[in-house]
Design a protein around this motif. Structure first.
Motif, short mmCIF file in Angstrom:
data_model
loop_
_atom_site.label_atom_id
_atom_site.label_comp_id
_atom_site.label_asym_id
_atom_site.label_seq_id
_atom_site.Cartn_x
_atom_site.Cartn_y
_atom_site.Cartn_z
N PRO A 39 52.79 -6.83 20.69
CA PRO A 39 51.33 -6.93 20.79
C PRO A 39 50.79 -8.35 20.68
CG PRO A 39 51.94 -5.12 19.34
CD PRO A 39 53.21 -5.84 19.68
N GLU A 40 51.47 -9.20 19.89
CA GLU A 40 50.95 -10.55 19.68
C GLU A 40 50.99 -11.41 20.94
OE1 GLU A 40 53.44 -9.09 18.09
OE2 GLU A 40 54.96 -10.50 17.38
N VAL B 259 50.12 -10.36 23.96
CA VAL B 259 49.13 -9.92 24.95
C VAL B 259 48.01 -10.96 25.07
CG1 VAL B 259 47.39 -8.17 25.48
CG2 VAL B 259 49.67 -7.47 24.73
N ARG B 260 47.65 -11.55 23.93
CA ARG B 260 46.61 -12.58 23.96
C ARG B 260 47.03 -13.76 24.85
NH1 ARG B 260 44.98 -17.22 20.77
NH2 ARG B 260 42.72 -17.41 20.98
N ARG C 248 46.52 -12.91 28.38
CA ARG C 248 45.09 -12.97 28.75
C ARG C 248 44.67 -14.40 29.03
NH1 ARG C 248 44.00 -9.63 24.09
NH2 ARG C 248 43.04 -11.37 23.00
N ARG D 256 40.02 -11.32 32.06
CA ARG D 256 40.67 -11.40 30.75
C ARG D 256 40.84 -10.01 30.15
NH1 ARG D 256 37.09 -14.86 28.74
NH2 ARG D 256 38.14 -16.69 29.50
N GLY E 215 44.36 -7.87 29.85
CA GLY E 215 44.71 -7.49 28.48
C GLY E 215 44.96 -5.99 28.36
N SER F 20 48.46 -4.45 27.37
CA SER F 20 48.54 -3.62 26.16
C SER F 20 49.19 -2.28 26.48
CB SER F 20 47.14 -3.34 25.59
OG SER F 20 46.50 -4.54 25.26
#
Lengths: 137, 113
Positions: free
Chosen positions: A12-13, A15-16, A19, A40, A44, A48
């Protein structure tokens, strides 16, 4: 060949990061500033969902994001390696089931993006999205 | 940017001030915060989202989960948000009909319906 291709482990970290990269490449390609927030958010959501599919199915392969600058449009493909999910996952399927975050993500994508296509291949699902390029890069 | 969370009480309302990005990575922290508040007996929550830069469907899911929890105790969950890009996500998902959305914390605290 994509302008920029990004592979990231299904955490998960990251995904930013996807984006930020997608928005930066879209901006450079000439996508309207006003829709960069949509780019964005949509990328995302797609990432995700892919991360959730990989983790939920014990897939250790990375998630793949392809950012391609074409003549009049900028396209993004987010590919997962979990077969059998994309095709049955129509955005409006089980629309009230908010706990199903992957489907909620698809609902957000289809609400945001005019040109979106969700397909399934033998090796996994692909979400394709595109936005018009308004100014020459 | 990571997620920042702080809480304070105003009368019988608990204000949860959220800042930063609510996404697949940070949403679990918000979920934990909301669960903890409800477990501690705070059933009237106001989530102040004015400091939120990014919200995705994972964050929406957490807010819906929070609403479900407080409603089990006859409680309420109100949102404070003026940012168009965040409001848009509530609109396209139809959640503007689910959450009372206020323009200020004062307005949310004063609301009784």
């Amino acid at each position: 060949m994509p302008t920029v291709e990004l592979l990231f482990s299904a955490q998960p970290e990251h995904v930013r990061t996807a984006r930020l990269v997608a928005a930066a490449v879209a901006r450079r390609a000439g996508v309207d500033e006003a829709v960069l927030d949509e780019v964005r958010l949509a990328v995302g959501e797609a990432c995700s969902r892919a991360v959730g599919l990989h983790r939920g199915n014990g897939v250790e392969e990375p998630v793949r994001v392809m950012l391609t600058e074409e003549e009049k449009k900028f396209s993004i493909e987010v590919a997962d390696e979990v077969p059998g999910n994309a095709a049955g996952a129509a955005p409006d399927a089980g629309g009230d089931e908010l706990s199903d975050e992957g489907e909620m993500g698809l609902a957000v994508i289809s609400g945001l993006v005019d040109d979106v296509d969700v397909t399934e291949t033998a090796t996994g699902g692909v979400i394709r999205m595109s936005w018009p390029i308004v100014t020459p890069a | 940017m990571d997620l920042s969370l702080s809480t304070r009480t105003v009368g019988d309302r608990t204000i949860v001030e959220v800042g930063g990005e609510i996404d697949v990575y940070t949403a679990p922290k918000l979920r934990e915060q909301l669960v903890e508040l409800v477990n501690d007996g705070s059933y009237h929550l106001v989530v102040d989202m004015e400091g939120v830069d990014f919200l995705d469907s994972t964050g929406l899911g957490v807010l819906v989960g929070g609403l479900k929890r407080v409603r089990a105790h006859e409680g309420s969950l109100r949102l404070v948000c003026n940012q168009e890009r965040i409001l848009k996500i509530f609109r396209i998902t139809g959640l503007t009909k689910v959450f009372p959305i206020h323009t200020s914390v004062d307005e949310a605290v004063a609301a009784t319906d």
